[in-house]
Enzyme design. Sequence first.
Site, mmCIF file in Angstrom:
data_model
loop_
_atom_site.group_PDB
_atom_site.id
_atom_site.type_symbol
_atom_site.label_atom_id
_atom_site.label_comp_id
_atom_site.label_asym_id
_atom_site.label_seq_id
_atom_site.Cartn_x
_atom_site.Cartn_y
_atom_site.Cartn_z
ATOM 1 N N ARG A 13 0.851 -1.201 0.000
ATOM 2 C CA ARG A 13 0.000 0.000 0.000
ATOM 3 C C ARG A 13 0.888 1.254 0.000
ATOM 4 N NH1 ARG A 13 -0.288 4.491 2.910
ATOM 5 N NH2 ARG A 13 0.041 3.299 4.808
ATOM 6 N N ASP A 14 1.595 1.473 1.075
ATOM 7 C CA ASP A 14 2.398 2.688 1.196
ATOM 8 C C ASP A 14 3.490 2.708 0.127
ATOM 9 O OD1 ASP A 14 4.046 4.808 2.150
ATOM 10 O OD2 ASP A 14 3.381 4.456 4.181
ATOM 11 N N HIS A 205 4.841 4.370 12.763
ATOM 12 C CA HIS A 205 4.924 4.241 11.298
ATOM 13 C C HIS A 205 6.024 5.203 10.855
ATOM 14 C CE1 HIS A 205 2.859 3.892 7.220
ATOM 15 N NE2 HIS A 205 3.506 5.038 7.045
ATOM 16 N N HIS A 207 8.831 6.509 8.353
ATOM 17 C CA HIS A 207 9.550 6.574 7.078
ATOM 18 C C HIS A 207 11.024 6.832 7.415
ATOM 19 C CE1 HIS A 207 6.226 6.447 4.102
ATOM 20 N NE2 HIS A 207 5.534 6.642 5.197
ATOM 21 N N CYS A 238 4.644 8.955 0.276
ATOM 22 C CA CYS A 238 3.264 9.394 0.122
ATOM 23 C C CYS A 238 3.237 10.332 -1.068
ATOM 24 C CB CYS A 238 2.776 10.099 1.380
ATOM 25 S SG CYS A 238 1.136 10.824 1.189
ATOM 26 N N ASN A 247 9.242 3.554 3.793
ATOM 27 C CA ASN A 247 9.160 3.161 5.199
ATOM 28 C C ASN A 247 10.425 2.426 5.591
ATOM 29 O OD1 ASN A 247 6.092 3.163 4.421
ATOM 30 N ND2 ASN A 247 6.234 3.218 6.641
HETATM 31 P P1 HMG Z 1 -12.378 14.622 -3.373
HETATM 32 O O1 HMG Z 1 -11.950 14.950 -4.774
HETATM 33 O O2 HMG Z 1 -12.568 15.740 -2.408
HETATM 34 O O3 HMG Z 1 -13.662 13.671 -3.312
HETATM 35 O O4 HMG Z 1 -11.299 13.617 -2.780
HETATM 36 P P2 HMG Z 1 -15.000 13.584 -4.106
HETATM 37 O O5 HMG Z 1 -15.975 12.968 -3.160
HETATM 38 O O6 HMG Z 1 -15.315 14.904 -4.735
HETATM 39 O O7 HMG Z 1 -14.651 12.523 -5.246
HETATM 40 C C1 HMG Z 1 -13.858 12.789 -6.374
HETATM 41 C C2 HMG Z 1 -13.941 11.603 -7.324
HETATM 42 O O8 HMG Z 1 -13.331 10.457 -6.720
HETATM 43 C C3 HMG Z 1 -15.384 11.180 -7.636
HETATM 44 O O9 HMG Z 1 -15.368 10.633 -8.941
HETATM 45 C C4 HMG Z 1 -15.641 10.079 -6.656
HETATM 46 O O10 HMG Z 1 -16.620 9.154 -7.070
HETATM 47 C C5 HMG Z 1 -14.291 9.414 -6.580
HETATM 48 P P3 HMG Z 1 -16.064 11.431 -10.186
HETATM 49 O O11 HMG Z 1 -17.468 11.671 -9.743
HETATM 50 O O12 HMG Z 1 -15.254 12.710 -10.301
HETATM 51 O O13 HMG Z 1 -15.899 10.498 -11.327
HETATM 52 N N1 HMG Z 1 -14.082 8.780 -5.275
HETATM 53 C C6 HMG Z 1 -13.773 7.484 -5.095
HETATM 54 N N2 HMG Z 1 -13.577 6.473 -5.953
HETATM 55 C C7 HMG Z 1 -13.274 5.270 -5.416
HETATM 56 N N3 HMG Z 1 -13.147 5.052 -4.078
HETATM 57 C C8 HMG Z 1 -13.329 6.051 -3.202
HETATM 58 C C9 HMG Z 1 -13.663 7.326 -3.710
HETATM 59 N N4 HMG Z 1 -13.902 8.511 -3.113
HETATM 60 C C10 HMG Z 1 -14.156 9.387 -4.082
HETATM 61 N N5 HMG Z 1 -13.214 5.827 -1.897
HETATM 62 C C11 HMG Z 1 -10.671 11.820 -1.338
HETATM 63 C C12 HMG Z 1 -11.364 13.173 -1.437
HETATM 64 C C13 HMG Z 1 -10.497 11.525 0.147
HETATM 65 C C14 HMG Z 1 -11.556 10.760 -1.986
HETATM 66 C C15 HMG Z 1 -9.298 11.914 -2.070
HETATM 67 O O14 HMG Z 1 -8.607 12.996 -1.552
HETATM 68 C C16 HMG Z 1 -8.468 10.671 -1.914
HETATM 69 O O15 HMG Z 1 -8.825 9.611 -2.427
HETATM 70 N N6 HMG Z 1 -7.303 10.788 -1.227
HETATM 71 C C17 HMG Z 1 -6.454 9.657 -0.964
HETATM 72 C C18 HMG Z 1 -5.042 10.091 -0.810
HETATM 73 C C19 HMG Z 1 -4.163 8.922 -0.474
HETATM 74 O O16 HMG Z 1 -4.524 7.774 -0.690
HETATM 75 N N7 HMG Z 1 -2.962 9.233 0.062
HETATM 76 C C20 HMG Z 1 -2.019 8.229 0.432
HETATM 77 C C21 HMG Z 1 -2.395 7.472 1.653
HETATM 78 S S1 HMG Z 1 -2.068 8.357 3.163
HETATM 79 C C22 HMG Z 1 -0.395 8.006 3.523
HETATM 80 O O17 HMG Z 1 0.298 7.476 2.705
HETATM 81 C C23 HMG Z 1 0.120 8.307 4.896
HETATM 82 C C24 HMG Z 1 0.277 7.051 5.770
HETATM 83 O O18 HMG Z 1 1.141 6.122 5.169
HETATM 84 C C25 HMG Z 1 0.821 7.446 7.144
HETATM 85 C C26 HMG Z 1 2.063 8.334 7.084
HETATM 86 O O19 HMG Z 1 3.070 7.941 6.440
HETATM 87 O O20 HMG Z 1 2.002 9.401 7.691
HETATM 88 C C27 HMG Z 1 -1.074 6.357 5.996
HETATM 89 MG MG MG Z 2 3.308 6.225 5.207
#
Ligand code: HMG
Ligand code: MG
Length: 296
Positions: A13-14, A205, A207, A238, A247
């Site tokens: 995932r990450d 967690h 990195h 990320c 990580n």
């Molecule tokens: P948004 O653009 O504000 O949301 O994004 P929306 O509700 O307006 O949706 C936009 C489009 O995405 C729409 O499609 C939705 O249907 C679709 P359209 O109508 O334009 O065709 N959509 C989805 N499709 C599938 N599954 C879903 C979904 N939700 C919306 N669940 C949102 C808001 C939260 C969805 C967006 O910002 C997002 O997906 N962000 C994810 C970012 C991400 O994954 N980042 C990496 C993970 S975090 C990380 O790595 C940190 C961590 O490791 C810890 C650390 O290291 O600190 C965990």
């Molecule tokens: Mg991370």
Amino acid sequence: MSDHAEIVEVGLRDGLQNEATPVDATTRARWFNALADAGLNRIEAGSFVSPKWVPQMADTDQVITGIHRRSGLSIETLVPNQKGLDTALAANVHRIAVFTAASDAFAQKNINCSVAESLERFAPLIQAAKDAGLAVRGYISTVVACPYAGPIAPGAVADVTERLLELGCDDISLGDTIGVARPKEINAVLDAVLPLVPAARLALHCHDTYGQALANILQGLNRGIRTFDSAVAGLGGCPYAKGATGNLATEDLIYLLEGQGLTTGVDLNSVCQIGNDICQTLNRRTPSKVAQAMQC
Ligand code: HMG
Ligand code: MG
């Protein structure tokens, strides 16, 4: 204090969310199964997020279809909203992870809302997940520093921790998203958080951008934490934290933990070999010192 340490494997995932070229679902499922066979019991299969935001995670449901389920194996995915939860329930995962941050600036870039808005969004989501019998992890990113807002006060991490616990999260993973934290800073975060939550419900967690992850894990161990996130072959980053590298490598974490007298139940040799397979596929050299030393 427990002499078992739990590793949450986040590489698929990450790690893969940050790869320029998406890896197909069949290959990801093969790696997942190999990691489970190596003894890892908690593995993130991917994320149910918007494919417009993170295209690499688009076919996480297909990855899960290819997983050989066994007792004791927890299939985990990130979920940002109701749509993600619906997909996670259909895929029959065991645990979801909601994710927010200690920094509004990071939350805006990562999930397009403020921290407070994210918590409001999570409230019904966590309730629905718990009603469906799922465990729920709460990730807090940028616990020491934010790539946009700079240093983060430990009190901000404590506030978000408290809210996530109130909302029903089973465990909280504290993320040094950009890998800049040092033991003194991790200690300060733990000083703020440990009065609110038992160490058994916390994970670190880390990195490894600045090479401090192992030192930070050791600090967590000394404070009673027994759950640590890591990524095979040190994959990761990320997409919304530019410059952050992977990580801590799972290989290096196992070596540290077992040397400290803790059991992990994970076979180091097998993880090294899987890391080697992944590095060959992605055409890169492993950053894991342990894998390099063992010449897997
Ligand atoms: P948004 O653009 O504000 O949301 O994004 P929306 O509700 O307006 O949706 C936009 C489009 O995405 C729409 O499609 C939705 O249907 C679709 P359209 O109508 O334009 O065709 N959509 C989805 N499709 C599938 N599954 C879903 C979904 N939700 C919306 N669940 C949102 C808001 C939260 C969805 C967006 O910002 C997002 O997906 N962000 C994810 C970012 C991400 O994954 N980042 C990496 C993970 S975090 C990380 O790595 C940190 C961590 O490791 C810890 C650390 O290291 O600190 C965990
Ligand atoms: Mg991370």
